[in-house]
Design an enzyme around this catalytic site. Structure first.
Site, mmCIF file in Angstrom:
data_model
loop_
_atom_site.group_PDB
_atom_site.id
_atom_site.type_symbol
_atom_site.label_atom_id
_atom_site.label_comp_id
_atom_site.label_asym_id
_atom_site.label_seq_id
_atom_site.Cartn_x
_atom_site.Cartn_y
_atom_site.Cartn_z
ATOM 1 N N GLY A 232 0.843 -1.206 0.000
ATOM 2 C CA GLY A 232 0.000 0.000 0.000
ATOM 3 C C GLY A 232 0.872 1.247 0.000
ATOM 4 N NE ARG B 267 18.213 15.439 -4.780
ATOM 5 C CZ ARG B 267 17.327 16.429 -4.655
ATOM 6 N NH1 ARG B 267 17.178 17.037 -3.493
ATOM 7 N NH2 ARG B 267 16.604 16.805 -5.692
ATOM 8 N NE ARG C 152 -2.169 -4.393 -1.632
ATOM 9 C CZ ARG C 152 -1.722 -3.920 -0.467
ATOM 10 N NH1 ARG C 152 -0.774 -4.524 0.191
ATOM 11 N NH2 ARG C 152 -2.253 -2.837 0.040
ATOM 12 C CG ASP D 143 3.714 -7.549 7.344
ATOM 13 O OD1 ASP D 143 2.959 -6.843 6.647
ATOM 14 O OD2 ASP D 143 3.360 -8.618 7.875
ATOM 15 N N GLY D 144 4.702 -7.390 4.263
ATOM 16 C CA GLY D 144 4.690 -8.257 3.076
ATOM 17 C C GLY D 144 5.875 -7.945 2.179
ATOM 18 C CB THR E 169 2.583 0.402 6.049
ATOM 19 O OG1 THR E 169 1.214 0.138 6.389
ATOM 20 C CG2 THR E 169 3.442 0.026 7.246
ATOM 21 C CG ASP F 203 -2.046 -0.443 7.749
ATOM 22 O OD1 ASP F 203 -2.848 0.489 7.511
ATOM 23 O OD2 ASP F 203 -1.933 -1.443 7.022
ATOM 24 C CG ASP G 262 1.055 -3.202 9.918
ATOM 25 O OD1 ASP G 262 2.075 -2.565 9.587
ATOM 26 O OD2 ASP G 262 0.390 -3.855 9.100
ATOM 27 N NE ARG H 120 -15.941 16.138 19.451
ATOM 28 C CZ ARG H 120 -16.034 15.151 20.348
ATOM 29 N NH1 ARG H 120 -17.216 14.758 20.799
ATOM 30 N NH2 ARG H 120 -14.962 14.539 20.777
ATOM 31 N NE ARG I 281 -2.961 -4.611 5.697
ATOM 32 C CZ ARG I 281 -2.218 -5.360 4.913
ATOM 33 N NH1 ARG I 281 -2.769 -6.001 3.911
ATOM 34 N NH2 ARG I 281 -0.933 -5.481 5.118
ATOM 35 N N GLY J 62 -10.105 13.602 20.818
ATOM 36 C CA GLY J 62 -11.045 13.700 21.942
ATOM 37 C C GLY J 62 -12.229 12.763 21.787
ATOM 38 C CD GLU K 188 -8.967 -1.071 7.003
ATOM 39 O OE1 GLU K 188 -9.677 -0.696 6.061
ATOM 40 O OE2 GLU K 188 -7.733 -1.240 6.902
ATOM 41 C CG HIS L 88 -8.598 4.376 -0.760
ATOM 42 N ND1 HIS L 88 -9.707 3.573 -0.629
ATOM 43 C CD2 HIS L 88 -7.559 3.557 -0.994
ATOM 44 C CE1 HIS L 88 -9.345 2.317 -0.797
ATOM 45 N NE2 HIS L 88 -8.051 2.276 -1.010
ATOM 46 C CD GLN M 129 -8.001 6.259 6.908
ATOM 47 O OE1 GLN M 129 -7.703 6.131 8.069
ATOM 48 N NE2 GLN M 129 -9.214 5.968 6.449
HETATM 49 P P1 ATP Z 1 0.844 -2.715 3.495
HETATM 50 O O1 ATP Z 1 1.137 -2.940 4.965
HETATM 51 O O2 ATP Z 1 0.702 -1.292 3.163
HETATM 52 O O3 ATP Z 1 -0.265 -3.558 2.950
HETATM 53 P P2 ATP Z 1 2.745 -4.651 2.563
HETATM 54 O O4 ATP Z 1 4.148 -4.508 2.089
HETATM 55 O O5 ATP Z 1 2.544 -5.465 3.811
HETATM 56 O O6 ATP Z 1 2.171 -3.177 2.704
HETATM 57 P P3 ATP Z 1 1.629 -6.773 0.925
HETATM 58 O O7 ATP Z 1 0.576 -6.721 -0.123
HETATM 59 O O8 ATP Z 1 1.453 -7.686 2.060
HETATM 60 O O9 ATP Z 1 1.845 -5.250 1.399
HETATM 61 O O10 ATP Z 1 3.034 -7.163 0.218
HETATM 62 C C1 ATP Z 1 3.510 -6.424 -0.895
HETATM 63 C C2 ATP Z 1 4.160 -7.345 -1.877
HETATM 64 O O11 ATP Z 1 5.310 -7.971 -1.283
HETATM 65 C C3 ATP Z 1 3.303 -8.505 -2.347
HETATM 66 O O12 ATP Z 1 2.405 -8.131 -3.362
HETATM 67 C C4 ATP Z 1 4.362 -9.464 -2.872
HETATM 68 O O13 ATP Z 1 4.813 -9.054 -4.146
HETATM 69 C C5 ATP Z 1 5.495 -9.266 -1.865
HETATM 70 N N1 ATP Z 1 5.413 -10.319 -0.818
HETATM 71 C C6 ATP Z 1 4.549 -10.367 0.216
HETATM 72 N N2 ATP Z 1 4.735 -11.488 0.971
HETATM 73 C C7 ATP Z 1 5.753 -12.167 0.394
HETATM 74 C C8 ATP Z 1 6.433 -13.399 0.667
HETATM 75 N N3 ATP Z 1 6.100 -14.174 1.711
HETATM 76 N N4 ATP Z 1 7.430 -13.782 -0.171
HETATM 77 C C9 ATP Z 1 7.790 -13.016 -1.221
HETATM 78 N N5 ATP Z 1 7.190 -11.848 -1.543
HETATM 79 C C10 ATP Z 1 6.190 -11.415 -0.762
#
Ligand code: ATP
Length: 320
Positions: free
Chosen positions: A11, A25, A72, A103-104, A126, A128, A130, A155, A172, A186, A223, A250, A252
């Site tokens: 995201g 830079r 993604r 984290d993804g 991100t 989030d 998170d 408000r 999320r 508040g 959410e 969106h 935000q």
């Molecule tokens: P956000 O927290 O904003 O959603 P994110 O980085 O966690 O961001 P994801 O959609 O979970 O978003 O991951 C982004 C991309 O990272 C995925 O579309 C994929 O291409 C890659 N990815 C996620 N998990 C894995 C994994 N286990 N192995 C390899 N690539 C991954």
């Protein structure tokens, strides 16, 4: 290291552009070439990239979104996709990679490091907030400020009509946006995935606040619990108050990053390049107790996010 790659993934978040600028830079300052990869891992697999210069990142520090665009990419989850990504890096002589995302995206970076020995550095981008290893992620502060702006407006109208406003924010599975926006706007009540809610308790709290002279109430719901519409419907059926639901959505995710996010972006981007320059990879950067830190990617992605119950208690005490 002579040449590095840079991508934004997952995201989008305000501050990603400022981080791109800082990476480019800093790298050029040290004589390292930077290739900007478009649409996250999709661009790495498809080989869509261009070399970035000083002026490629002019006039973006104040812009939301990401100049490199994001995606993604399911292919990156497969070994074949990862092999293709590595082939692109090798083709261009790219020796290290900076990944800005959640984290993804870090798991994607981890797969390149673990499976193929490519040094990677993750920058947490991100809204989030998170990720446990860092106190703040890029974009979180801006997203919360956007929520505050909207809640302030709500408000005004809620007080005029003596209504209850249920406001849905993003995050999320993480309640941080709701928690921080709730305390600083508040809001009387927040509803987050980390704490089971009880509608009877919420109604008693509203009744008490009304008995104490309040003319409106704000409930911020994350959410990850349910939609504002569904929650407002439940509440409306159980009380005689007039209840309205608003989903910020969106909005935000966009907007000019705040000072706090731009500062994080500058420091994270700078630190990421320093690490690669010194031959250090497989790390993520973050901020902890006001210090810029770095940590092993695997350790960072395996940490479970903890909810800040102390802040939740603070809200309970000061929002009546
Ligand atoms: P956000 O927290 O904003 O959603 P994110 O980085 O966690 O961001 P994801 O959609 O979970 O978003 O991951 C982004 C991309 O990272 C995925 O579309 C994929 O291409 C890659 N990815 C996620 N998990 C894995 C994994 N286990 N192995 C390899 N690539 C991954």
């Amino acid at each position: 290291m002579k040449r590095i790659g840079l991508l934004t993934s997952g995201g989008d978040a305000p501050g990603m552009n400022a981080a791109i600028r800082a990476v480019v830079r800093t790298a050029i300052y040290y004589g390292i070439e930077v290739f900007g990869i478009e649409r996250g891992y999709a661009g790495l697999i498809d080989d869509t990239m261009t070399q970035m210069e000083m002026r490629s990142v002019s006039d973006i520090v104040q812009r939301g979104g990401t100049k490199l665009r994001t995606a993604r990419c399911l292919e990156m989850l497969t070994e074949e996709g990862q092999r293709q990504a590595v082939a692109t890096l090798e083709k261009h002589g790219i020796e290290g990679l900076v990944v800005i995302g959640g984290d993804g995206s870090f798991r994607g970076a981890k797969s390149l490091t673990e499976g193929f020995g490519i040094p990677t550095i993750g920058i947490p981008g991100t809204i989030d907030n998170d990720l446990e290893y860092t106190d703040y992620t890029l974009g979180f502060d801006t997203a919360v400020n956007t929520c505050l702006d909207i809640i302030n407006k709500l408000r005004d109208t809620m007080t005029s009509h003596e209504r209850i406003s249920v406001v849905e924010v993003m995050g999320r599975h993480c309640g941080d946006i709701a928690l921080y926006a709730g305390i600083t706007s508040g809001a009387e009540i927040i509803v987050v995935p980390e704490i089971a809610y009880n509608m009877d308790d919420i109604i008693s709290r509203i009744n008490r606040s009304r008995a104490n002279g309040k003319r409106s109430n704000i409930i911020v719901i994350a959410e990850g619990v349910m939609t504002a519409d569904a929650f407002a419907k439940q509440l409306q059926e159980m009380t005689s108050y007039s209840v309205r639901a608003t989903t910020i959505g969106h909005i935000q995710r966009g907007g000019s990053p705040t000072m706090a996010d731009r500062m994080l972006a500058a420091q994270f981007g700078n630190k990421a390049v320093h690490l690669l320059k010194d031959g250090i990879g497989n790390r993520v950067v973050g901020i902890h107790k006001n210090e810029i830190i770095d940590m092993d990617i695997i350790e960072a992605v395996s940490m479970k996010k903890k909810f800040n119950y102390e802040l939740y208690e603070t809200l309970q005490m000061i929002s009546m």
